[in-house]
Write a protein that holds these residues in place. Structure first.
Motif, PDB file in Angstrom:
ATOM      1  N   UNK A   1       0.835  -1.205   0.000  1.00 30.43           N
ATOM      2  CA  UNK A   1       0.000   0.000   0.000  1.00 30.43           C
ATOM      3  C   UNK A   1       0.869   1.254   0.000  1.00 30.43           C
ATOM      4  N   UNK A   2       0.555   2.218  -0.860  1.00 32.60           N
ATOM      5  CA  UNK A   2       1.306   3.483  -0.834  1.00 32.60           C
ATOM      6  C   UNK A   2       1.254   4.124   0.558  1.00 32.60           C
ATOM      7  N   UNK A   3       2.360   4.720   0.966  1.00 32.01           N
ATOM      8  CA  UNK A   3       2.487   5.435   2.244  1.00 32.01           C
ATOM      9  C   UNK A   3       2.463   4.516   3.470  1.00 32.01           C
ATOM     10  N   UNK A   4       2.739   3.225   3.259  1.00 33.01           N
ATOM     11  CA  UNK A   4       2.907   2.326   4.410  1.00 33.01           C
ATOM     12  C   UNK A   4       4.372   1.895   4.551  1.00 33.01           C
ATOM     13  N   UNK A   5       5.232   2.341   3.624  1.00 33.57           N
ATOM     14  CA  UNK A   5       6.674   2.050   3.699  1.00 33.57           C
ATOM     15  C   UNK A   5       7.411   3.371   3.585  1.00 33.57           C
ATOM     16  N   UNK A   6       7.937   3.854   4.712  1.00 32.94           N
ATOM     17  CA  UNK A   6       8.467   5.227   4.745  1.00 32.94           C
ATOM     18  C   UNK A   6       9.846   5.330   5.406  1.00 32.94           C
ATOM     19  N   UNK A   7      10.811   4.470   5.063  1.00 34.58           N
ATOM     20  CA  UNK A   7      12.110   4.551   5.741  1.00 34.58           C
ATOM     21  C   UNK A   7      12.858   5.851   5.449  1.00 34.58           C
ATOM     22  N   UNK A   8      12.578   6.465   4.293  1.00 37.99           N
ATOM     23  CA  UNK A   8      13.232   7.725   3.932  1.00 37.99           C
ATOM     24  C   UNK A   8      12.227   8.874   3.858  1.00 37.99           C
ATOM     25  N   UNK A   9      11.054   8.674   4.462  1.00 37.90           N
ATOM     26  CA  UNK A   9      10.025   9.694   4.360  1.00 37.90           C
ATOM     27  C   UNK A   9       9.348   9.617   2.996  1.00 37.90           C
ATOM     28  N   UNK A  10       8.595  10.636   2.653  1.00 40.02           N
ATOM     29  CA  UNK A  10       7.883  10.664   1.373  1.00 40.02           C
ATOM     30  C   UNK A  10       7.592  12.109   1.004  1.00 40.02           C
ATOM     31  N   UNK A  11       7.446  12.366  -0.306  1.00 37.04           N
ATOM     32  CA  UNK A  11       7.101  13.705  -0.754  1.00 37.04           C
ATOM     33  C   UNK A  11       8.313  14.606  -0.895  1.00 37.04           C
ATOM     34  N   UNK A  12       8.089  15.907  -1.098  1.00 36.12           N
ATOM     35  CA  UNK A  12       9.198  16.845  -1.346  1.00 36.12           C
ATOM     36  C   UNK A  12      10.212  16.924  -0.207  1.00 36.12           C
ATOM     37  N   UNK A  13       9.795  16.555   1.009  1.00 34.38           N
ATOM     38  CA  UNK A  13      10.717  16.664   2.142  1.00 34.38           C
ATOM     39  C   UNK A  13      11.283  15.293   2.538  1.00 34.38           C
ATOM     40  N   UNK A  14      11.317  14.367   1.590  1.00 30.02           N
ATOM     41  CA  UNK A  14      11.919  13.060   1.898  1.00 30.02           C
ATOM     42  C   UNK A  14      13.437  13.197   2.018  1.00 30.02           C
ATOM     43  N   UNK A  15      14.101  12.122   2.370  1.00 27.91           N
ATOM     44  CA  UNK A  15      15.560  12.164   2.578  1.00 27.91           C
ATOM     45  C   UNK A  15      16.278  12.365   1.248  1.00 27.91           C
ATOM     46  N   UNK A  16      16.995  13.467   1.121  1.00 25.70           N
ATOM     47  CA  UNK A  16      17.683  13.782  -0.130  1.00 25.70           C
ATOM     48  C   UNK A  16      18.842  12.819  -0.386  1.00 25.70           C
ATOM     49  N   UNK A  17      19.370  12.208   0.700  1.00 23.54           N
ATOM     50  CA  UNK A  17      20.522  11.320   0.560  1.00 23.54           C
ATOM     51  C   UNK A  17      20.175   9.857   0.406  1.00 23.54           C
ATOM     52  N   UNK A  18      18.917   9.557   0.083  1.00 27.23           N
ATOM     53  CA  UNK A  18      18.464   8.164  -0.009  1.00 27.23           C
ATOM     54  C   UNK A  18      19.317   7.346  -0.980  1.00 27.23           C
TER      55      UNK A  18
END
Length: 410
Positions: free
Chosen positions: A341-358
């Protein structure tokens, strides 16, 4: 709801609810993690090109050198019991020092490395004072102003600022090119124009990016890698399958390259499952910039309310991940990934403020695992904690005490 907060209506939840004080802590004020509103938008736009796959490919030779040092270190210790968090801390400090500051720290040869000491000190929450200090940034912002608190340890950050400035000066003087983070930041400054909304017109602004990269990367990488090795030691069939994939790709390509690491699908599945079971940050933090009503429920958030997204809660919900305590990389196979399901796996966050270093984090982790799993077998011993006991006082998810594994040279 998460889609609206993190993506669709992101403009109403742009900031993290973290205190800032530019006069007392200019470093934190100018980092992506803490920066707010216009400063964050301009900084994110400026730094995004630094973390493209093309830039990661340029850094890959630096990563390989550090992975070879890790391999050599293990090769000299056949059948020894090793504390893997300390082992991977040395690797992560070496690799991020090389990529962020352009220096070789030789942590595997020098247990008294100054950079290793400062990396530990920078985000060390074991002391009561530091724990209260970090807690204040999230929940007691008045304390941050009254006591002029800094998000990172002042001694360590001052040391790293000096390292950054010295390296930058040497590069410019001798025209040295390494294709690392300092080079990329330097190139950004050289290509700035009068119309740029945010400028690296101060060395502190540039140093802030390198220090943020360094502090965000070294603990997260070492924890993820040590927990992956722990699970591989507990699950021999998964470890064997991963070793088979790495060996087959290496046999086909003859040496590790950026492209060969991308071919390793099972390696990607293994890392994804580690980050599912052990998300480094247990929650995401956002702040409502306006009074906001969810149309579906009529529930209204007042302006200024802190929104906490429970990553651990989502990752361990049996509705989304059946038998969540089980370590099962198959959840992330091409076939099964489509059903997450979308938005149920968020190890690096989500959206414009997600982890830039992923992209960087995954690559350095994959390189380390590929180099080690190829030639070494990791086994549990009577010193291995089963189950793990997590430290509630830590900012990141980590075990109380070490993770001890026996390393056997195959």
């Amino acid at each position: 709801m998460l889609k609206k907060i993190l993506v669709k209506d992101f403009d109403k939840f742009t900031n993290r609810n973290i205190a800032t004080n530019e006069a007392a802590d200019p470093l934190a004020f100018h980092t992506l993690f803490i920066a707010k509103d216009t400063i964050w938008r301009n900084l994110r736009a400026k730094l995004s090109p630094v973390f493209t796959s093309g830039k990661m490919k340029l850094m890959f030779p630096l990563m390989k050198e550090c992975a070879k040092d890790l391999h050599s270190y293990l090769n000299k210790r056949p059948n020894e019991i090793i504390e893997t968090k300390t082992l991977m801390k040395k690797y992560s400090v070496d690799i991020i020092s090389s990529c962020a500051f352009g220096i070789n720290t030789d942590c595997f040869k020098n247990d008294n490395s100054e950079m290793l000491k400062m990396a530990t000190k920078l985000v060390d929450f074991r002391s009561f004072i530091r724990s209260i200090s970090i807690f204040s940034f999230f929940f007691l912002p008045t304390f941050v102003d009254i006591f002029k608190l800094t998000f990172a340890d002042k001694t360590a950050s001052d040391y790293l600022i000096d390292v950054f400035k010295t390296t930058l000066y040497e590069r410019e003087k001798k025209k040295i090119v390494r294709n690392d983070f300092i080079d990329l930041l330097s190139n950004l400054r050289k290509t700035e124009t009068i119309t740029d909304s945010y400028k690296f017109d101060d060395d502190i602004k540039m140093a802030a990016q390198a220090i943020a990269f360094f502090s965000a990367g070294n603990d997260t990488t070492s924890i993820t890698l040590s927990l992956t090795l722990y699970e591989l030691a507990l699950n021999k069939n998964i470890q064997d399958r991963l070793r088979q994939e790495v060996t087959e790709v290496l046999h086909e390509d003859e040496e590790f390259s950026y492209e060969s690491i991308q071919k390793m699908k099972y390696l990607d599945m293994v890392l994804n499952e580690t980050l599912r079971k052990y998300p480094l940050a247990p929650f995401l933090n956002r702040k409502s910039d306006v009074r906001y009503t969810f149309e579906e429920t009529g529930f209204t958030l007042d302006k200024g309310v802190s929104v906490i997204v429970p990553i651990s809660g989502l990752h361990y919900d049996p509705e989304y991940y059946p038998d969540p305590e089980k370590y099962d990389p198959e959840r992330f196979s091409d076939e099964n990934k489509k059903n997450i399901n979308p938005y149920t796996y968020l190890p690096f966050g989500e959206g414009p403020r997600n982890c830039i270093g992923q992209r960087f984090a995954l690559l350095v982790s994959k390189v380390a695992l590929a180099y080690t799993i190829k030639d070494f077998l990791f086994e549990t011993t009577n010193q291995t904690a089963v189950p793990l006991r997590f430290d509630p006082g830590s900012l990141f998810v980590q075990n109380r005490g070490g993770i001890y594994l026996k390393v056997v040279n195959i």
